[in-house]
Write a protein that holds these residues in place. Structure first.
Motif, PDB file in Angstrom:
ATOM      1  N   GLN A   8      43.645  35.837  37.772  1.00 29.00           N
ATOM      2  CA  GLN A   8      44.369  36.303  38.948  1.00 29.00           C
ATOM      3  C   GLN A   8      45.432  35.289  39.375  1.00 29.00           C
ATOM      4  O   GLN A   8      46.543  35.660  39.760  1.00 29.00           O
ATOM      5  CB  GLN A   8      43.396  36.587  40.098  1.00 29.00           C
ATOM      6  N   ARG A   9      45.107  34.003  39.275  1.00 30.72           N
ATOM      7  CA  ARG A   9      46.082  32.968  39.633  1.00 30.72           C
ATOM      8  C   ARG A   9      47.270  32.995  38.673  1.00 30.72           C
ATOM      9  O   ARG A   9      48.408  32.762  39.087  1.00 30.72           O
ATOM     10  CB  ARG A   9      45.422  31.597  39.609  1.00 30.72           C
ATOM     11  N   VAL A  12      49.561  35.626  39.822  1.00 35.28           N
ATOM     12  CA  VAL A  12      50.327  35.156  40.987  1.00 35.28           C
ATOM     13  C   VAL A  12      51.445  34.230  40.516  1.00 35.28           C
ATOM     14  O   VAL A  12      52.592  34.339  40.981  1.00 35.28           O
ATOM     15  CB  VAL A  12      49.413  34.441  42.007  1.00 35.28           C
ATOM     16  N   THR A  16      55.334  35.060  40.998  1.00 35.16           N
ATOM     17  CA  THR A  16      56.097  34.081  41.787  1.00 35.16           C
ATOM     18  C   THR A  16      57.331  33.649  41.004  1.00 35.16           C
ATOM     19  O   THR A  16      58.435  33.556  41.557  1.00 35.16           O
ATOM     20  CB  THR A  16      55.224  32.852  42.128  1.00 35.16           C
ATOM     21  N   GLY A  22      54.642  36.550  48.188  1.00 33.47           N
ATOM     22  CA  GLY A  22      53.179  36.572  48.252  1.00 33.47           C
ATOM     23  C   GLY A  22      52.635  37.827  48.897  1.00 33.47           C
ATOM     24  O   GLY A  22      51.621  38.387  48.458  1.00 33.47           O
ATOM     25  N   ILE A  25      52.798  40.570  46.358  1.00 27.80           N
ATOM     26  CA  ILE A  25      51.936  40.393  45.191  1.00 27.80           C
ATOM     27  C   ILE A  25      50.558  40.994  45.436  1.00 27.80           C
ATOM     28  O   ILE A  25      49.996  41.660  44.560  1.00 27.80           O
ATOM     29  CB  ILE A  25      51.818  38.896  44.817  1.00 27.80           C
ATOM     30  N   HIS A  26      50.020  40.786  46.609  1.00 29.35           N
ATOM     31  CA  HIS A  26      48.649  41.205  46.887  1.00 29.35           C
ATOM     32  C   HIS A  26      48.429  42.710  46.695  1.00 29.35           C
ATOM     33  O   HIS A  26      47.446  43.094  46.042  1.00 29.35           O
ATOM     34  CB  HIS A  26      48.216  40.761  48.291  1.00 29.35           C
ATOM     35  N   VAL A  43      46.114  34.653  47.945  1.00 22.61           N
ATOM     36  CA  VAL A  43      47.333  34.961  47.187  1.00 22.61           C
ATOM     37  C   VAL A  43      48.502  34.179  47.768  1.00 22.61           C
ATOM     38  O   VAL A  43      49.280  33.551  47.041  1.00 22.61           O
ATOM     39  CB  VAL A  43      47.632  36.479  47.190  1.00 22.61           C
ATOM     40  N   TRP A  46      48.188  30.399  46.899  1.00 22.51           N
ATOM     41  CA  TRP A  46      48.556  30.098  45.517  1.00 22.51           C
ATOM     42  C   TRP A  46      50.039  30.359  45.285  1.00 22.51           C
ATOM     43  O   TRP A  46      50.690  29.611  44.547  1.00 22.51           O
ATOM     44  CB  TRP A  46      47.690  30.894  44.541  1.00 22.51           C
ATOM     45  N   HIS A  47      50.596  31.370  45.920  1.00 20.97           N
ATOM     46  CA  HIS A  47      52.034  31.648  45.816  1.00 20.97           C
ATOM     47  C   HIS A  47      52.832  30.428  46.289  1.00 20.97           C
ATOM     48  O   HIS A  47      53.789  29.998  45.628  1.00 20.97           O
ATOM     49  CB  HIS A  47      52.380  32.884  46.660  1.00 20.97           C
TER      50      HIS A  47
END
Length: 153
Positions: A8-9, A12, A16, A22, A25-26, A43, A46-47
Motif C-alpha cells: 500500500q505504501r 502511495v 505521489t 493524498g 489517493i485514499h 495515506v 506517507w504522502h
C-alpha cells in the motif's frame, strides 16, 4: 483484497510521484483494498514523507529503548511496594527510573500484585504470610493501639 503495508505504501509513493494528492489517493485505494485499506490519515502521512523525498517503505525506528526486565529491576520495583502498599505506579516509576507502563507490567505480571481498595496486595499469599497469620494480626492490633483511627485511614 488484503495487501501488505509495504504494498500500500508503494502505491502511495507511485501516485505521489505522479502528482496525485493524498486526499485523492485514499479513495482510489479504498476501491481496491476496501476495509483493509490504510486510513486517510496514514495515506496523508506517507504522502507527505514521499513528497519530502523519502524512498524507504519500511517503518522508521521506534522511539525509546526497550528495557530488559531483569531480576534486579523486579527487586527495585518490589521494594517501594513492599514498604508502602498505597504507593502509586507513577511514584514507583519515578523512584526506579522506568516508564509507568513497565512498572505496571512488572507489578502485575512478574510480582503478581493486584490493586485492591487503593492498596497493592499480593495475588496469592506468600509463604511467610501463610506461616504467621497470628503474628500479622498482633502487629495490626499493636499498630491500631499506637495510631488509633489514623491506622484505619
Amino acid at each position: 483484497m488484503e495487501a501488505s503495508k509495504e504494498e500500500q505504501r508503494s502505491l502511495v509513493r507511485f501516485l505521489t510521484a505522479k502528482g496525485v494528492g493524498g486526499t485523492d489517493i485514499h479513495p482510489r485505494m479504498s476501491q481496491v483494498y476496501g476495509k483493509h485499506c490504510m486510513s486517510l490519515a496514514r495515506v496523508k502521512a506517507w504522502h507527505k514523507r514521499f513528497r519530502e523525498r523519502r524512498v524507504s517503505l519500511a517503518d522508521g525506528a521506534q522511539s525509546g529503548t526497550p528495557h530488559r526486565i531483569t531480576d534486579d529491576i523486579v527487586e527495585l520495583v518490589d521494594g517501594p511496594v513492599t514498604q508502602d502498599r498505597r504507593v502509586t505506579v507513577k511514584a514507583v516509576a519515578a523512584e526506579v527510573g522506568l516508564s509507568v507502563g513497565s512498572v505496571h507490567t512488572i507489578m502485575a505480571e512478574r510480582l503478581n500484585w493486584r490493586k485492591v481498595c487503593d492498596q497493592w496486595l499480593p495475588h496469592s499469599l506468600q509463604p511467610q504470610q501463610e506461616a504467621c497469620p497470628m503474628a500479622d494480626c498482633i502487629d495490626h492490633l499493636q499498630r491500631y493501639a499506637r495510631e488509633g483511627n489514623e491506622f484505619l485511614a
